[in-house]
Scaffold this motif. Structure first.
Motif, PDB file in Angstrom:
ATOM      1  N   LEU A  18     -11.213 -10.380  14.406  1.00 38.82           N
ATOM      2  CA  LEU A  18     -11.535  -9.059  14.400  1.00 38.82           C
ATOM      3  C   LEU A  18     -12.750  -8.770  13.282  1.00 38.82           C
ATOM      4  CD1 LEU A  18     -11.029  -5.997  14.787  1.00 38.82           C
ATOM      5  CD2 LEU A  18      -9.350  -5.990  13.051  1.00 38.82           C
ATOM      6  N   ALA A  19     -12.501  -9.411  11.994  1.00 38.16           N
ATOM      7  CA  ALA A  19     -13.304  -9.384  11.027  1.00 38.16           C
ATOM      8  C   ALA A  19     -14.743 -10.149  11.703  1.00 38.16           C
ATOM      9  CB  ALA A  19     -12.624 -10.287   9.712  1.00 38.16           C
ATOM     10  N   ARG A  20     -14.488 -11.224  12.126  1.00 39.33           N
ATOM     11  CA  ARG A  20     -15.775 -12.172  12.749  1.00 39.33           C
ATOM     12  C   ARG A  20     -16.696 -10.930  13.781  1.00 39.33           C
ATOM     13  NH1 ARG A  20     -16.493 -18.250  14.176  1.00 39.33           N
ATOM     14  NH2 ARG A  20     -18.556 -17.956  15.466  1.00 39.33           N
ATOM     15  N   ARG A  21     -15.922 -10.248  14.607  1.00 35.49           N
ATOM     16  CA  ARG A  21     -16.690  -9.651  15.525  1.00 35.49           C
ATOM     17  C   ARG A  21     -17.392  -8.308  14.761  1.00 35.49           C
ATOM     18  NH1 ARG A  21     -12.333 -10.702  19.139  1.00 35.49           N
ATOM     19  NH2 ARG A  21     -11.351  -8.754  18.362  1.00 35.49           N
ATOM     20  N   LEU A  22     -16.761  -7.875  13.664  1.00 36.91           N
ATOM     21  CA  LEU A  22     -17.236  -6.699  12.919  1.00 36.91           C
ATOM     22  C   LEU A  22     -18.410  -7.009  12.452  1.00 36.91           C
ATOM     23  CD1 LEU A  22     -17.239  -3.898  12.246  1.00 36.91           C
ATOM     24  CD2 LEU A  22     -15.629  -4.201  10.310  1.00 36.91           C
ATOM     25  N   LEU A  23     -18.357  -8.218  11.607  1.00 35.30           N
ATOM     26  CA  LEU A  23     -19.552  -8.947  11.087  1.00 35.30           C
ATOM     27  C   LEU A  23     -20.765  -8.984  11.849  1.00 35.30           C
ATOM     28  CD1 LEU A  23     -20.867  -9.891   8.098  1.00 35.30           C
ATOM     29  CD2 LEU A  23     -19.916 -12.176   8.977  1.00 35.30           C
ATOM     30  N   LEU A  24     -20.540  -9.849  13.112  1.00 35.51           N
ATOM     31  CA  LEU A  24     -21.536 -10.111  13.902  1.00 35.51           C
ATOM     32  C   LEU A  24     -22.028  -8.816  14.479  1.00 35.51           C
ATOM     33  CD1 LEU A  24     -19.886 -13.171  15.788  1.00 35.51           C
ATOM     34  CD2 LEU A  24     -21.921 -13.041  14.576  1.00 35.51           C
ATOM     35  N   GLY A  25     -21.358  -7.770  14.906  1.00 38.04           N
ATOM     36  CA  GLY A  25     -21.814  -6.472  15.258  1.00 38.04           C
ATOM     37  C   GLY A  25     -22.693  -5.641  14.293  1.00 38.04           C
TER      38      GLY A  25
END
Length: 148
Positions: A18-25
């Motif tokens: 979840l944290a990774r996807r938010l950062l990438l987005g």
């Protein structure tokens, strides 16, 4: 251009992607070069995995089930901080993994290799580990939010 966000996440494996996807987005929306975004997302994944695995409280109740991720994109730099409520680091973390085949101990080494500047320590007062790192950003040619 300046963007920041902070997440308070449960200390469980499902929080890491979840944290990774938010950062990438966030990086994609801002127009950060994909290679830089990838490096930062891997470093964030390692820091979050460490918080999930080692960030448990030593019996103080309540707050042990969470960790915090904060990301700042400010001008030409991104700074990420992951803080937990566990016992913190005892001693100084090794700058290199014990050996290349090791199952554990490579996360902090990877973060150091992927980021430009890394700080690893303990929160003052009530304890817990803090891993923060930053990297100079590069932008795509079509970046919508580049600072002028």
């Amino acid at each position: 251009m300046s963007i920041w966000w902070s997440l308070h996440l449960r200390r469980e494996a499902a929080s890491v992607p979840l944290a990774r996807r938010l950062l990438l987005g966030t990086m994609e929306s801002a127009g950060v070069d994909p290679d830089i975004s990838y490096d930062l997302s891997v470093a964030l994944t390692e820091a979050c995995a460490n918080a999930v695995e080692h960030g448990g409280d030593t019996g103080h109740g309540g707050s042990s089930e969470a960790f915090r991720v904060t990301a700042y994109l400010d001008g030409e730099k991104c700074r990420i901080e992951v803080a937990d409520s566990g016992p913190g680091f005892t001693g100084r973390p090794s700058p290199r993994p014990s050996h290349s085949e090791a199952e554990h101990g490579r996360g902090l080494y990877l973060i150091r290799e992927l980021a430009d500047h890394v700080q690893i320590g303990n929160k003052p007062g009530r304890g817990g580990a803090v891993v923060s790192f930053d990297k100079i950003l590069k932008w795509r040619n079509d970046a919508p939010l580049v600072a002028v």
